[in-house]
Design an enzyme around this catalytic site. Structure first.
Site, PDB file in Angstrom:
ATOM      1  N   PRO A  89       0.724  -1.194   0.024  1.00 20.80           N
ATOM      2  CA  PRO A  89      -0.006   0.084   0.098  1.00 20.80           C
ATOM      3  C   PRO A  89       0.856   1.315   0.167  1.00 20.80           C
ATOM      4  CG  PRO A  89      -0.675  -1.467   1.550  1.00 20.80           C
ATOM      5  CD  PRO A  89       0.580  -2.094   1.156  1.00 20.80           C
ATOM      6  N   GLU A 116       2.817  -7.499   8.491  1.00 23.34           N
ATOM      7  CA  GLU A 116       2.811  -6.108   8.506  1.00 23.34           C
ATOM      8  C   GLU A 116       3.547  -5.551   7.694  1.00 23.34           C
ATOM      9  OE1 GLU A 116      -0.091  -6.541  10.898  1.00 23.34           O
ATOM     10  OE2 GLU A 116       0.465  -4.504  10.313  1.00 23.34           O
ATOM     11  N   ARG A 154      -1.813  -9.877 -20.668  1.00 21.34           N
ATOM     12  CA  ARG A 154      -2.650  -9.645 -21.661  1.00 21.34           C
ATOM     13  C   ARG A 154      -1.913  -8.631 -22.829  1.00 21.34           C
ATOM     14  NH1 ARG A 154      -5.382  -5.069 -21.429  1.00 21.34           N
ATOM     15  NH2 ARG A 154      -7.502  -5.961 -22.435  1.00 21.34           N
ATOM     16  N   ASP A 169      -8.851  -0.550 -25.457  1.00 20.18           N
ATOM     17  CA  ASP A 169      -8.581  -0.312 -23.843  1.00 20.18           C
ATOM     18  C   ASP A 169      -8.663   1.117 -23.694  1.00 20.18           C
ATOM     19  OD1 ASP A 169      -8.423  -2.837 -23.392  1.00 20.18           O
ATOM     20  OD2 ASP A 169      -6.213  -3.256 -22.766  1.00 20.18           O
TER      21      ASP A 169
HETATM   22  N1  4G3 Z   1      -2.642  -1.946  -2.281  1.00 21.70           N
HETATM   23  C1  4G3 Z   1      -1.811  -3.039  -2.510  1.00 21.70           C
HETATM   24  O1  4G3 Z   1      -1.364  -3.136  -3.620  1.00 21.70           O
HETATM   25  C2  4G3 Z   1      -1.510  -3.818  -1.388  1.00 21.70           C
HETATM   26  C3  4G3 Z   1      -0.369  -4.486  -1.328  1.00 21.70           C
HETATM   27  C4  4G3 Z   1      -0.005  -5.536  -0.396  1.00 21.70           C
HETATM   28  C5  4G3 Z   1      -0.809  -5.666   0.630  1.00 21.70           C
HETATM   29  N2  4G3 Z   1      -0.822  -6.415   1.598  1.00 21.70           N
HETATM   30  C6  4G3 Z   1       0.555  -7.078   1.996  1.00 21.70           C
HETATM   31  C7  4G3 Z   1       1.486  -5.812   2.659  1.00 21.70           C
HETATM   32  C8  4G3 Z   1       2.717  -5.739   2.272  1.00 21.70           C
HETATM   33  C9  4G3 Z   1       3.377  -4.732   2.653  1.00 21.70           C
HETATM   34  C10 4G3 Z   1       2.570  -3.578   3.800  1.00 21.70           C
HETATM   35  C11 4G3 Z   1       1.460  -3.893   4.131  1.00 21.70           C
HETATM   36  O2  4G3 Z   1       1.020  -3.086   5.057  1.00 21.70           O
HETATM   37  C12 4G3 Z   1       0.635  -4.939   3.413  1.00 21.70           C
HETATM   38  N3  4G3 Z   1      -2.050  -4.966   0.714  1.00 21.70           N
HETATM   39  C13 4G3 Z   1      -2.334  -4.039  -0.412  1.00 21.70           C
END
Ligand code: 4G3
Length: 246
Positions: A89, A116, A154, A169
């Site tokens: 994230p 985490e 794709r 697209d």
């Molecule tokens: N939005 C995304 O691309 C996304 C990607 C991974 C994820 N979970 C694993 C993770 C990995 C790292 C930190 C963290 O807080 C959570 N969640 C959402």
């Protein structure tokens, strides 16, 4: 294209190679997928892959060494240069432009975190770029990796058959797609817009483009920059506004 994925759930990613466009791309030899489990690279009886966070707080953090060992094994499995991407994230938003860039590479190495996340020192030392598929938290990076795999698969030459590749697209040019309709023409849910039944391909193309513009303006003002519109697009938008005012 070769994609290696580091994940505690390699079977999850292997499923991507079974279904749909991605499965077909693998079948056609356009794409190969390889999973690497950090647990296979963890030392000691318990084969630990995570531990408690320094500074306290909830949850666990993935250890450096099992991930680093898995990354090195994946890199060593193929001589070609590779780009290492961490899905989180905290990453830069994944866009179709970025997907196009990634799809042009010979290799990708996708790192999936659980818990985490992973020790920041590994990110700093081993990750080329951090990408996010959206502003939400998943239980692991595997679904985000699967999204990247699908989006780049794709775009591999030969992955889509003619009907599919004919699909404009719309995100390609930065606009949302127009509405689509199929049989029956009349339905209790409504009818098909007359222009689509007119056989006038110029009118149909203009109507579709107008719909894309208006939808983007209304639903995604963040994507819509009226000042950047072409003359033709500006005209379509003016026509639509005039029709709305009637
Ligand atoms: N939005 C995304 O691309 C996304 C990607 C991974 C994820 N979970 C694993 C993770 C990995 C790292 C930190 C963290 O807080 C959570 N969640 C959402």
């Amino acid at each position: 294209m070769r994609i290696d994925v580091i994940s505690l759930f390699p079977d999850f990613i292997a499923q991507c190679a079974v279904f749909g466009v991605t499965g077909r791309a693998v079948e056609r030899g356009l794409l190969s997928l390889h999973g690497w489990n950090p647990r296979d690279h963890a030392q000691g009886n318990y084969r630990r892959v995570d531990d408690r966070p320094f500074g306290g707080g909830p949850g666990m953090v993935m250890l450096i060494d099992p991930l680093r060992s898995a990354l090195n094994a994946a890199r060593a499995a193929d001589p070609r240069p590779v780009r290492t991407i961490y899905l989180s994230p905290q990453g830069a938003p994944l866009t179709q432009a970025k997907v196009h860039e990634l799809a042009g590479r010979e290799r990708l190495l996708l790192l999936c975190g659980r818990y985490e996340g992973i020790d920041e020192r590994l990110i700093a030392a081993e990750v080329d770029e951090e990408l996010s598929i959206g502003d939400y938290v998943l239980s692991g990076g595997e679904l985000a990796a699967a999204v990247v795999v699908d989006a780049v698969a794709r775009l591999q030459e030969g992955a889509l058959n003619d009907a599919e590749s004919a699909v404009q697209d719309s995100f390609e040019d930065g606009f949302l797609d127009c509405p689509h309709y199929t049989r029956p023409v009349s339905h209790e849910l409504g009818s098909v817009p007359d222009v689509l039944m007119s056989g006038n391909h110029g009118d149909i193309a203009r109507w579709r483009r107008q719909q894309s513009l208006v939808r983007t303006m209304r639903r995604r003002p963040d994507l819509f920059d009226e000042s950047a519109l072409s003359k033709a697009d500006r005209k379509l938008l003016e026509q639509w506004r005039a029709e709305q005012a009637e």
